[in-house]
Design a protein around this motif. Structure first.
Motif, PDB file in Angstrom:
ATOM      1  N   THR A 172      43.222  33.564  40.747  1.00  0.00           N
ATOM      2  CA  THR A 172      43.302  34.770  41.567  1.00  0.00           C
ATOM      3  C   THR A 172      42.060  34.835  42.455  1.00  0.00           C
ATOM      4  OG1 THR A 172      42.132  36.001  39.894  1.00  0.00           O
ATOM      5  CG2 THR A 172      44.507  36.091  39.796  1.00  0.00           C
ATOM      6  N   GLU A 199      46.924  42.043  46.757  1.00  0.00           N
ATOM      7  CA  GLU A 199      46.583  40.635  46.521  1.00  0.00           C
ATOM      8  C   GLU A 199      46.811  39.808  47.787  1.00  0.00           C
ATOM      9  OE1 GLU A 199      45.199  38.974  43.830  1.00  0.00           O
ATOM     10  OE2 GLU A 199      44.789  41.090  43.516  1.00  0.00           O
ATOM     11  N   ASN A 247      46.673  33.991  36.900  1.00  0.00           N
ATOM     12  CA  ASN A 247      47.468  35.199  36.685  1.00  0.00           C
ATOM     13  C   ASN A 247      48.790  34.829  35.992  1.00  0.00           C
ATOM     14  OD1 ASN A 247      48.863  37.606  36.939  1.00  0.00           O
ATOM     15  ND2 ASN A 247      47.968  38.083  38.947  1.00  0.00           N
ATOM     16  N   THR A 301      51.290  36.604  35.241  1.00  0.00           N
ATOM     17  CA  THR A 301      52.509  37.176  35.818  1.00  0.00           C
ATOM     18  C   THR A 301      53.005  36.316  36.977  1.00  0.00           C
ATOM     19  OG1 THR A 301      51.453  38.606  37.457  1.00  0.00           O
ATOM     20  CG2 THR A 301      51.693  39.507  35.243  1.00  0.00           C
ATOM     21  N   VAL A 302      52.110  35.525  37.555  1.00  0.00           N
ATOM     22  CA  VAL A 302      52.492  34.669  38.670  1.00  0.00           C
ATOM     23  C   VAL A 302      53.003  33.313  38.172  1.00  0.00           C
ATOM     24  CG1 VAL A 302      51.644  33.506  40.755  1.00  0.00           C
ATOM     25  CG2 VAL A 302      50.822  35.812  40.188  1.00  0.00           C
ATOM     26  N   ARG A 362      40.596  46.555  37.544  1.00  0.00           N
ATOM     27  CA  ARG A 362      42.013  46.270  37.745  1.00  0.00           C
ATOM     28  C   ARG A 362      42.704  46.340  36.382  1.00  0.00           C
ATOM     29  NH1 ARG A 362      41.769  41.495  42.340  1.00  0.00           N
ATOM     30  NH2 ARG A 362      40.501  40.412  40.817  1.00  0.00           N
ATOM     31  N   ASP A 371      44.713  44.664  34.774  1.00  0.00           N
ATOM     32  CA  ASP A 371      44.935  43.474  33.939  1.00  0.00           C
ATOM     33  C   ASP A 371      43.627  42.739  33.609  1.00  0.00           C
ATOM     34  OD1 ASP A 371      44.608  42.726  36.552  1.00  0.00           O
ATOM     35  OD2 ASP A 371      46.410  41.507  36.689  1.00  0.00           O
TER      36      ASP A 371
HETATM   37  C1  LIG Z   1      48.420  39.392  39.073  1.00  0.00           C
HETATM   38  O1  LIG Z   1      49.629  39.427  39.768  1.00  0.00           O
HETATM   39  C2  LIG Z   1      50.245  40.699  39.830  1.00  0.00           C
HETATM   40  C3  LIG Z   1      51.559  40.552  40.598  1.00  0.00           C
HETATM   41  O2  LIG Z   1      52.403  39.656  39.965  1.00  0.00           O
HETATM   42  C4  LIG Z   1      49.324  41.690  40.528  1.00  0.00           C
HETATM   43  O3  LIG Z   1      49.900  42.970  40.479  1.00  0.00           O
HETATM   44  C5  LIG Z   1      47.969  41.702  39.838  1.00  0.00           C
HETATM   45  O4  LIG Z   1      47.069  42.517  40.549  1.00  0.00           O
HETATM   46  C6  LIG Z   1      47.409  40.301  39.762  1.00  0.00           C
HETATM   47  N1  LIG Z   1      46.166  40.345  39.029  1.00  0.00           N
HETATM   48  C7  LIG Z   1      45.002  39.847  39.481  1.00  0.00           C
HETATM   49  C8  LIG Z   1      43.806  39.984  38.609  1.00  0.00           C
HETATM   50  O5  LIG Z   1      44.907  39.290  40.555  1.00  0.00           O
END
Ligand SMILES: *[C@@H]1O[C@H](CO)[C@@H](O)[C@H](O)[C@H]1NC(C)=O
Length: 439
Positions: free
Chosen positions: A161, A184, A225, A227-228, A272, A274
């Motif tokens: 990221t 992002e 990331n 989620t990606v 953030r 996460d």
């Molecule tokens: C990771 O990806 C998600 C979208 O899939 C985004 O919302 C989130 O901010 C991202 N986290 C970071 C730390 O970049």
């Protein structure tokens, strides 16, 4: 009658397996072989490794590499791994520790090629066609089998990221950061394809490894990331376990002006959402990944930043940071200190100030982590330093978290930065032992 014998045999097979130590938990011990190059008290050889092994269920050998032109898996350091035979020396430890599984890991941010958009491009190229995946899988099988490893760990070098940037000077930067950078920037236009292709790679790897029962594990690297790039539900049937390296959200290299606790367990104000352990764990569990295959990574080091003359350190994040702190005497890398390097600076003293002038800030919540700092001293010409670090107490909190959530276990990252000589106290591997005891 026969069915009963089969059941009985299966039962003993399970008993015999690696997952019975430490209250049934997995303890993955990462071993960064580059530590053999360190000097003096920092040098890490097999004699230094051995006292850890009774605590580990899995030893991860770091690292193997991907060759850019052929996209095959190869030793990262041919001279040390193969010619000096370290691969064999390590897999032969299984004779003495028969319950130990030794796994070869690829990537781990140690196999780095290219820059900018090309950085570690080969990790995406492997994924992009079935012919590439096959070349990688066949070479991985040959390497694992040829040197007596029990399986492979993929610490896949997906793009990281983008780090937060600070536009304004310090002052109100934290809130402005939040507003300006919550959107992002695209880091990989084919991210979705890469995620699906990665699942294909793991599925195909499983098919190839099945006849030998080789293990397949994944390590999600810091700042990649999930989620990606990871599809927990899709990966679950094919992997033995997944380790989340949910730490290093802020490093002096990525964030020269911004520091934080090393690996907070829970969401802190103004970060953030996460950027904490619990958020990573939740993503995997909420997306169909089984709790008994999920492992939490625990760092054994501190990150350091230089402090300027007018630094403000009465809260986290501190203000007045100026990039990576000076290299430690043993590890000799800017911005990082092993646990023994940290403890020698901060131990002893009265009123939370150590004899070498570091003020230690405790964490009564056991949820954020520890830091210590020393303001610059112009007269003595001494640099100011801010250190965010893990120690046996924070590692124990993470072990307790793993236990309470019913996760599969922990992964130490890594053995070579823990106190393997027992210089902080007479207790070798204090972080490893504290985390294991909490399971
Ligand atoms: C990771 O990806 C998600 C979208 O899939 C985004 O919302 C989130 O901010 C991202 N986290 C970071 C730390 O970049």
């Amino acid at each position: 009658m026969e069915a009963r014998i089969v059941t009985l045999l299966a039962f003993f097979a399970i008993l015999n397996c690696c997952y019975t130590l430490h209250n049934g938990k997995v303890v993955v011990c990462n071993y960064e072989t580059k530590a053999h190059l360190r000097e003096g008290q920092g040098k890490f050889d097999l004699a230094a490794l051995e006292p850890a092994l009774q605590y580990c269920t899995h030893l991860i050998y770091g690292y193997a590499a991907i060759k850019e032109d052929t996209l095959k898996l190869v030793p990262l350091n041919e001279q040390f791994d193969v010619i000096r035979d370290n691969y064999r020396h390590v897999t032969n430890l299984k004779v003495k520790y028969p319950n130990l599984k030794v796994i070869l890991s690829v990537g781990g941010n140690e196999d780095v090629t290219g820059e900018g958009a090309e950085k570690n491009l080969k990790y995406r190229q492997v994924l992009e066609s079935s012919a590439h995946r096959l070349a990688f899988i066949n070479s991985a099988h040959t390497l694992v089998k040829g040197f007596g490893f029990d399986g492979i760990d993929l610490a896949w070098e997906f793009p990281e990221t983008k780090p937060k940037k600070i536009k304004t000077g310090f002052g109100k930067f934290w809130s402005s950061v939040k507003k300006t950078f919550s959107g992002e920037t695209v880091i990989d236009e084919k991210a979705e394809e890469h995620r699906d292709q990665f699942t294909s790679l793991i599925r195909e790897l499983k098919t190839a490894f099945k006849p030998d029962n080789f293990l397949i594990t994944l390590t999600v690297l810091p700042n990649v990331n999930s989620t990606v790039y990871y599809d927990p539900r899709g990966l679950a049937p094919y992997v033995d376990f997944v380790t989340l390296q949910a730490f290093d959200f802020y490093t002096p290299q990525r964030n020269p002006k911004l520091a934080d606790f090393p690996a907070p367990l829970y969401d802190l104000i103004d970060r953030r959402p996460d950027e904490n352990v619990d958020a990573w764990i939740k993503y995997w569990l909420n997306n169909g990944f089984p709790v008994n295959k999920l492992i939490l990574g625990i760092p054994t080091y501190g990150r350091t930043w230089k402090l300027d003359e007018d630094a403000k350190v009465d809260s986290v994040p501190p203000e007045g940071l100026d990039g990576a702190g000076a290299p430690g005497p043993l590890t000799k890398d800017a911005g990082i200190l092993s646990y023994p390097e940290v403890c020698l600076k901060i131990r002893g003293g009265t009123g939370n100030v150590s004899p070498s002038g570091y003020r230690k800030i405790p964490d009564a919540t056991n949820k954020k982590g520890f830091y210590a700092y020393k303001l610059p001293d112009g007269e003595k010409n001494e640099e100011g330093v801010w250190i965010a670090y893990e120690d046996p107490q924070t590692a124990a909190s993470k072990g307790a978290y793993v236990k309470s959530k019913g996760l599969a276990g922990i992964a130490l990252d890594d053995l070579t930065l823990d106190d393997f000589r027992g210089v902080c106290s007479d207790n070798k591997y204090a972080i490893l032992k504290a985390a294991v005891a909490a399971l």
